[in-house]
Design a protein around this motif. Structure first.
Motif, PDB file in Angstrom:
ATOM      1  N   LEU A  50       0.818  -1.211   0.000  1.00  0.00           N
ATOM      2  CA  LEU A  50       0.000   0.000   0.000  1.00  0.00           C
ATOM      3  C   LEU A  50       0.849   1.257   0.000  1.00  0.00           C
ATOM      4  N   GLY A  51       1.955   1.197  -0.707  1.00  0.00           N
ATOM      5  CA  GLY A  51       2.862   2.336  -0.735  1.00  0.00           C
ATOM      6  C   GLY A  51       2.373   3.474  -1.598  1.00  0.00           C
ATOM      7  N   ASN A  52       1.289   3.273  -2.367  1.00  0.00           N
ATOM      8  CA  ASN A  52       0.816   4.330  -3.238  1.00  0.00           C
ATOM      9  C   ASN A  52      -0.134   5.297  -2.539  1.00  0.00           C
ATOM     10  N   LEU A  53      -0.485   5.031  -1.300  1.00  0.00           N
ATOM     11  CA  LEU A  53      -1.383   5.925  -0.589  1.00  0.00           C
ATOM     12  C   LEU A  53      -0.652   7.196  -0.196  1.00  0.00           C
ATOM     13  N   PRO A  54      -1.356   8.349  -0.215  1.00  0.00           N
ATOM     14  CA  PRO A  54      -0.699   9.607   0.150  1.00  0.00           C
ATOM     15  C   PRO A  54      -0.470   9.723   1.652  1.00  0.00           C
ATOM     16  N   ASP A  55       0.317  10.729   2.028  1.00  0.00           N
ATOM     17  CA  ASP A  55       0.545  11.066   3.442  1.00  0.00           C
ATOM     18  C   ASP A  55       1.190   9.935   4.224  1.00  0.00           C
ATOM     19  N   GLY A  56       2.128   9.267   3.602  1.00  0.00           N
ATOM     20  CA  GLY A  56       2.843   8.213   4.296  1.00  0.00           C
ATOM     21  C   GLY A  56       3.897   8.766   5.237  1.00  0.00           C
ATOM     22  N   PRO A  57       4.517   7.903   6.044  1.00  0.00           N
ATOM     23  CA  PRO A  57       5.518   8.355   7.003  1.00  0.00           C
ATOM     24  C   PRO A  57       6.882   8.545   6.361  1.00  0.00           C
ATOM     25  N   ARG A  58       7.745   9.253   7.051  1.00  0.00           N
ATOM     26  CA  ARG A  58       9.150   9.298   6.690  1.00  0.00           C
ATOM     27  C   ARG A  58       9.846   8.064   7.259  1.00  0.00           C
ATOM     28  N   MET A  59      10.808   7.540   6.511  1.00  0.00           N
ATOM     29  CA  MET A  59      11.596   6.395   6.968  1.00  0.00           C
ATOM     30  C   MET A  59      12.968   6.873   7.400  1.00  0.00           C
ATOM     31  N   MET A  60      13.413   6.393   8.548  1.00  0.00           N
ATOM     32  CA  MET A  60      14.722   6.797   9.072  1.00  0.00           C
ATOM     33  C   MET A  60      15.171   5.796  10.118  1.00  0.00           C
ATOM     34  N   ARG A  61      16.330   6.056  10.708  1.00  0.00           N
ATOM     35  CA  ARG A  61      16.830   5.226  11.797  1.00  0.00           C
ATOM     36  C   ARG A  61      16.630   5.960  13.118  1.00  0.00           C
ATOM     37  N   ARG A  62      16.365   5.196  14.155  1.00  0.00           N
ATOM     38  CA  ARG A  62      16.092   5.810  15.451  1.00  0.00           C
ATOM     39  C   ARG A  62      17.258   6.690  15.906  1.00  0.00           C
ATOM     40  N   GLY A  63      18.485   6.225  15.662  1.00  0.00           N
ATOM     41  CA  GLY A  63      19.647   6.991  16.084  1.00  0.00           C
ATOM     42  C   GLY A  63      19.707   8.374  15.484  1.00  0.00           C
ATOM     43  N   GLU A  64      19.163   8.529  14.283  1.00  0.00           N
ATOM     44  CA  GLU A  64      19.164   9.848  13.649  1.00  0.00           C
ATOM     45  C   GLU A  64      18.246  10.813  14.388  1.00  0.00           C
ATOM     46  N   VAL A  65      17.110  10.323  14.854  1.00  0.00           N
ATOM     47  CA  VAL A  65      16.205  11.175  15.622  1.00  0.00           C
ATOM     48  C   VAL A  65      16.842  11.536  16.956  1.00  0.00           C
ATOM     49  N   GLU A  66      17.504  10.574  17.589  1.00  0.00           N
ATOM     50  CA  GLU A  66      18.184  10.857  18.856  1.00  0.00           C
ATOM     51  C   GLU A  66      19.296  11.870  18.660  1.00  0.00           C
ATOM     52  N   ASP A  67      20.044  11.740  17.571  1.00  0.00           N
ATOM     53  CA  ASP A  67      21.098  12.716  17.288  1.00  0.00           C
ATOM     54  C   ASP A  67      20.515  14.116  17.103  1.00  0.00           C
ATOM     55  N   ALA A  68      19.408  14.190  16.380  1.00  0.00           N
ATOM     56  CA  ALA A  68      18.773  15.485  16.141  1.00  0.00           C
ATOM     57  C   ALA A  68      18.281  16.099  17.449  1.00  0.00           C
ATOM     58  N   ALA A  69      17.713  15.267  18.327  1.00  0.00           N
ATOM     59  CA  ALA A  69      17.249  15.770  19.619  1.00  0.00           C
ATOM     60  C   ALA A  69      18.417  16.254  20.464  1.00  0.00           C
ATOM     61  N   PHE A  70      19.512  15.518  20.440  1.00  0.00           N
ATOM     62  CA  PHE A  70      20.690  15.919  21.214  1.00  0.00           C
ATOM     63  C   PHE A  70      21.252  17.250  20.709  1.00  0.00           C
ATOM     64  N   GLU A  71      21.301  17.413  19.402  1.00  0.00           N
ATOM     65  CA  GLU A  71      21.793  18.671  18.830  1.00  0.00           C
ATOM     66  C   GLU A  71      20.885  19.837  19.174  1.00  0.00           C
ATOM     67  N   ALA A  72      19.582  19.564  19.319  1.00  0.00           N
ATOM     68  CA  ALA A  72      18.627  20.628  19.617  1.00  0.00           C
ATOM     69  C   ALA A  72      18.564  20.978  21.098  1.00  0.00           C
ATOM     70  N   LEU A  73      19.172  20.165  21.954  1.00  0.00           N
ATOM     71  CA  LEU A  73      19.166  20.469  23.386  1.00  0.00           C
ATOM     72  C   LEU A  73      19.903  21.777  23.654  1.00  0.00           C
ATOM     73  N   PRO A  74      19.314  22.695  24.389  1.00  0.00           N
ATOM     74  CA  PRO A  74      20.041  23.907  24.764  1.00  0.00           C
ATOM     75  C   PRO A  74      21.300  23.573  25.561  1.00  0.00           C
ATOM     76  N   ASP A  75      22.329  24.376  25.405  1.00  0.00           N
ATOM     77  CA  ASP A  75      23.610  24.102  26.050  1.00  0.00           C
ATOM     78  C   ASP A  75      23.534  24.122  27.568  1.00  0.00           C
ATOM     79  N   ASP A  76      22.539  24.825  28.117  1.00  0.00           N
ATOM     80  CA  ASP A  76      22.484  24.953  29.576  1.00  0.00           C
ATOM     81  C   ASP A  76      21.662  23.849  30.243  1.00  0.00           C
ATOM     82  N   VAL A  77      21.236  22.843  29.480  1.00  0.00           N
ATOM     83  CA  VAL A  77      20.527  21.708  30.082  1.00  0.00           C
ATOM     84  C   VAL A  77      21.554  20.760  30.696  1.00  0.00           C
ATOM     85  N   GLU A  78      21.427  20.517  31.992  1.00  0.00           N
ATOM     86  CA  GLU A  78      22.373  19.649  32.699  1.00  0.00           C
ATOM     87  C   GLU A  78      22.059  18.181  32.407  1.00  0.00           C
ATOM     88  N   ILE A  79      23.120  17.405  32.121  1.00  0.00           N
ATOM     89  CA  ILE A  79      22.985  15.975  31.841  1.00  0.00           C
ATOM     90  C   ILE A  79      23.902  15.204  32.779  1.00  0.00           C
TER      91      ILE A  79
END
Length: 405
Positions: A92-121
């Motif tokens: 059913l790949g021809n249906l519109p509004d499908g999801p983006r495909m990616m790897r979980r690590g890429e989303v985690e990397d993006a979240a880490f990059e978006a973390l403000p510098d003053d957030v303590e870890i």
């Protein structure tokens, strides 16, 4: 409670939901502190989908540029067997509004990059006691490397620490009260190279419903494929007595594997980051208690089968910040309104997990026949219309921007 601690939030868990919550709370003026059991960031490279509900929140959280879509327009989907036979299949790949495909690590990397510098870890740190009153939460934090323990006070504690959440156990009770098993194991990891006889962007599925097991290879446009192995079991606890690679060989190696499955099992022997866990949902009557709230898998794990884990975590984190901003002096109302708006969507996403489990890994002949109907039915006269409508309804639910202000 003094003003300094009133808007100080402890976030337990540095996965996608935890980092997204920290970003959102910082956006509305809170002081988030993240603690993580592991000694360093963990990266899982397995396949995930990002639906519209998650994409909208990712943009607002500042993750947008880091979550590229690796869907290939040239992907061919194959059904394969151990003998090397393969046939093309429709998903059913021809249906519109499908999801983006990616790897979980890429989303985690993006979240880490978006973390403000003053957030303590703080790594290698876990909560061991959580005591709350009307004005705040006292949390005992233990550093597993230094063996040091401190007690700190927060205005809010967010449990984003996964399926077997420590925060949930300490505040809400034993895991057994909330975890509902789906009768299977899921294993996912990133391959190191394309598989023999399969183009890098192609997807392949090997189903063995008589044994209740399946292998999926997910191809991408511009990166190495990922793989998921899933199988039925009646004794979940026994599955963890061996290392994942050895257990996989026991389950899938009962007869000659063929080139494709054999190559996947060889990869499992050497892979560093591997997800190997039982397929379980978390079902709770309430995701918050006083000044403690659960989010992501710790609150509502939908399982890999539903394909909504990342999207739900991002949307839930985004919406939590919105409700805290809207009710800055009334935490109880903020939590109640957050859950009231989020729960119907999560309930629907959880409900999709069992039908999708039957599609990913049908158990027995009956489920295999039902899957065949849904897979082939798109091209049938009249019936195809209803099949497409069914899947479109699911896409609408997964694409709704439930965290919109």
């Amino acid at each position: 409670m003094n003003n300094e601690n009133n808007r100080r939030a402890l976030i337990v868990g540095m996965g996608i939901s935890g980092m997204a919550t920290a970003i959102r709370l910082r956006q509305i003026g809170w002081e988030p502190v993240i603690v993580e059991r592991a000694p360093r960031r963990r990266k899982g490279g397995y396949f995930v989908l990002l639906w519209g509900a998650g994409r909208a929140s990712a943009e607002r959280l500042g993750l947008g540029p880091g979550v590229a879509d690796h869907t290939s327009p040239n992907t061919i989907h194959y059904e394969v067997d151990r003998h090397g036979n393969r046939t093309s299949m429709a998903i059913l790949g021809n249906l519109p509004d499908g999801p983006r495909m990616m790897r979980r690590g890429e989303v985690e990397d993006a979240a880490f990059e978006a973390l403000p510098d003053d957030v303590e870890i703080r790594f290698s740190t876990v909560p061991t006691e959580i005591e709350q009153d009307d004005d705040g939460v006292d949390v005992t934090l233990h550093n597993t490397l230094s063996d040091e323990t401190v007690i700190e006070r927060f205005g809010l504690v967010v449990g984003a620490d996964g399926l077997r959440s420590t925060v949930r156990r300490l505040v809400f009770g034993p895991h057994e009260r909330y975890m509902h098993r789906m009768g299977g194991i899921t294993c996912a990891f990133q391959l190191s190279k394309p598989l023999p006889g399969l183009a890098q962007e192609d997807t392949a599925v090997q189903l063995e419903p008589d044994r209740g097991r399946a292998m999926w290879v997910f191809g991408f446009q511009d990166i190495i494929p990922t793989v998921m192995l899933t199988y039925r079991t009646d004794d979940i606890d026994a599955e963890f007595r061996l290392p994942p690679a050895k257990r996989l060989r026991q389950v899938f190696g009962d007869r000659p594997t063929g080139k494709l499955l054999g190559a996947v099992l060889d990869e499992a022997d050497t892979v560093q980051d591997i997800l190997f866990d039982s397929a379980e949902q978390v079902r709770m009557d309430s995701w918050h208690r006083g000044r403690v709230v659960l989010i992501g898998d710790s609150a509502w794990c939908v399982t890999l089968y539903a394909g909504m884990g990342v999207s739900a975590g991002l949307a839930g984190s985004d919406l939590l910040g919105t409700m805290l901003r809207r009710h800055p002096d009334d935490l109880a109302t903020a939590m109640t309104e957050w859950e009231r708006k989020l729960r119907p969507a999560v309930t629907e996403w959880q409900g999709s997990a069992e039908p999708m489990r039957q599609w990913f890994n049908p158990f027995g002949r009956r489920e295999a026949l039902v899957r065949h109907f849904w897979t082939r039915g798109e091209d049938w006269p009249v019936i195809g219309h209803y099949v497409r409508q069914f899947f479109m309804r699911g896409r609408v639910a997964k694409n709704a921007d439930i965290a919109a202000a």
